[in-house]
Design a protein around this motif. Sequence first.
Motif, PDB file in Angstrom:
ATOM      1  N   THR A   4       0.839  -1.192   0.000  1.00 21.20           N
ATOM      2  CA  THR A   4       0.000   0.000   0.000  1.00 21.20           C
ATOM      3  C   THR A   4       0.875   1.243   0.000  1.00 21.20           C
ATOM      4  O   THR A   4       2.025   1.213   0.467  1.00 21.20           O
ATOM      5  N   ALA A   5       0.325   2.344  -0.471  1.00 20.05           N
ATOM      6  CA  ALA A   5       1.076   3.600  -0.469  1.00 20.05           C
ATOM      7  C   ALA A   5       1.392   4.040   0.956  1.00 20.05           C
ATOM      8  O   ALA A   5       2.467   4.598   1.217  1.00 20.05           O
ATOM      9  N   ASP A   6       0.482   3.766   1.884  1.00 20.11           N
ATOM     10  CA  ASP A   6       0.739   4.111   3.287  1.00 20.11           C
ATOM     11  C   ASP A   6       1.934   3.325   3.828  1.00 20.11           C
ATOM     12  O   ASP A   6       2.719   3.843   4.618  1.00 20.11           O
ATOM     13  N   ARG A   7       2.060   2.064   3.403  1.00 24.03           N
ATOM     14  CA  ARG A   7       3.188   1.251   3.860  1.00 24.03           C
ATOM     15  C   ARG A   7       4.498   1.816   3.317  1.00 24.03           C
ATOM     16  O   ARG A   7       5.501   1.873   4.039  1.00 24.03           O
ATOM     17  N   ILE A   8       4.516   2.252   2.061  1.00 23.64           N
ATOM     18  CA  ILE A   8       5.721   2.839   1.479  1.00 23.64           C
ATOM     19  C   ILE A   8       6.104   4.105   2.240  1.00 23.64           C
ATOM     20  O   ILE A   8       7.275   4.328   2.578  1.00 23.64           O
ATOM     21  N   LYS A   9       5.122   4.955   2.535  1.00 23.60           N
ATOM     22  CA  LYS A   9       5.401   6.185   3.274  1.00 23.60           C
ATOM     23  C   LYS A   9       5.920   5.879   4.664  1.00 23.60           C
ATOM     24  O   LYS A   9       6.812   6.564   5.177  1.00 23.60           O
ATOM     25  N   GLN A  10       5.365   4.839   5.297  1.00 19.63           N
ATOM     26  CA  GLN A  10       5.844   4.438   6.629  1.00 19.63           C
ATOM     27  C   GLN A  10       7.302   4.000   6.566  1.00 19.63           C
ATOM     28  O   GLN A  10       8.119   4.390   7.406  1.00 19.63           O
TER      29      GLN A  10
END
Length: 217
Positions: free
Chosen positions: A41-47
């Motif tokens: 997910t994009a949120d995982r990449i940002k994390q």
Amino acid sequence: MDTPMDTQTTGGPSSLGTRIRHRRQALGLSPAEVAERAGLTADRIKQIETRPFALTGAELLRLAHALDATIEELTGPRHPAGAHQPPIDPVLEPMRREECIVLIRSGSVGRIAYAGIDEVVVIPVNYCYRDELIVFRTAADSAVAQFDLEPVAFELDLFDEGMQDGWSVLVNGMVRPATEAETAAARGRVDPWAGGTRDTYMVVDPRRITGRRIRSW
């Protein structure tokens, strides 16, 4: 536009996260594009790029492929064989509560441990995380369905045997029947794989949340 972050700041990205971000920027890719390539997910990449995180070997392989890079390019070079350097050992690190909650929220299967009549019982359950509560379904005649404010442990984990790394999260809390409002909010979000009639909704109210990660680089 990405804002550069100080990798030495407490709570900031790890060196691996910084290298991943730099590689993505060099390729002109957005977090969403890398997420799509890597199946994350994009949120995982940002994390991963902005905060300390628990990254498994499988995720690392996906990211290396998505970024057209080798694992060594992302993790940094290891000392050559025979060099007079201390061996690189796996590192066991505690996780912050905030990171544990992210992993709980993104998961769907965990384990409940509770005291049975004659022994400790551990069973896998499908769950959802809502309003800081862990909600799962069980059969009305199951032992745990009879509990009301009893202590339990809830655990979830992810391990990569090939890379010998992974993470685990442990929740200690009290289990009780879900209220009507909690049941209504969770309905449709928890689908037990075991099938059958499992219409009793139970809630784990966390009292303590801890986590550990083990990394081989």
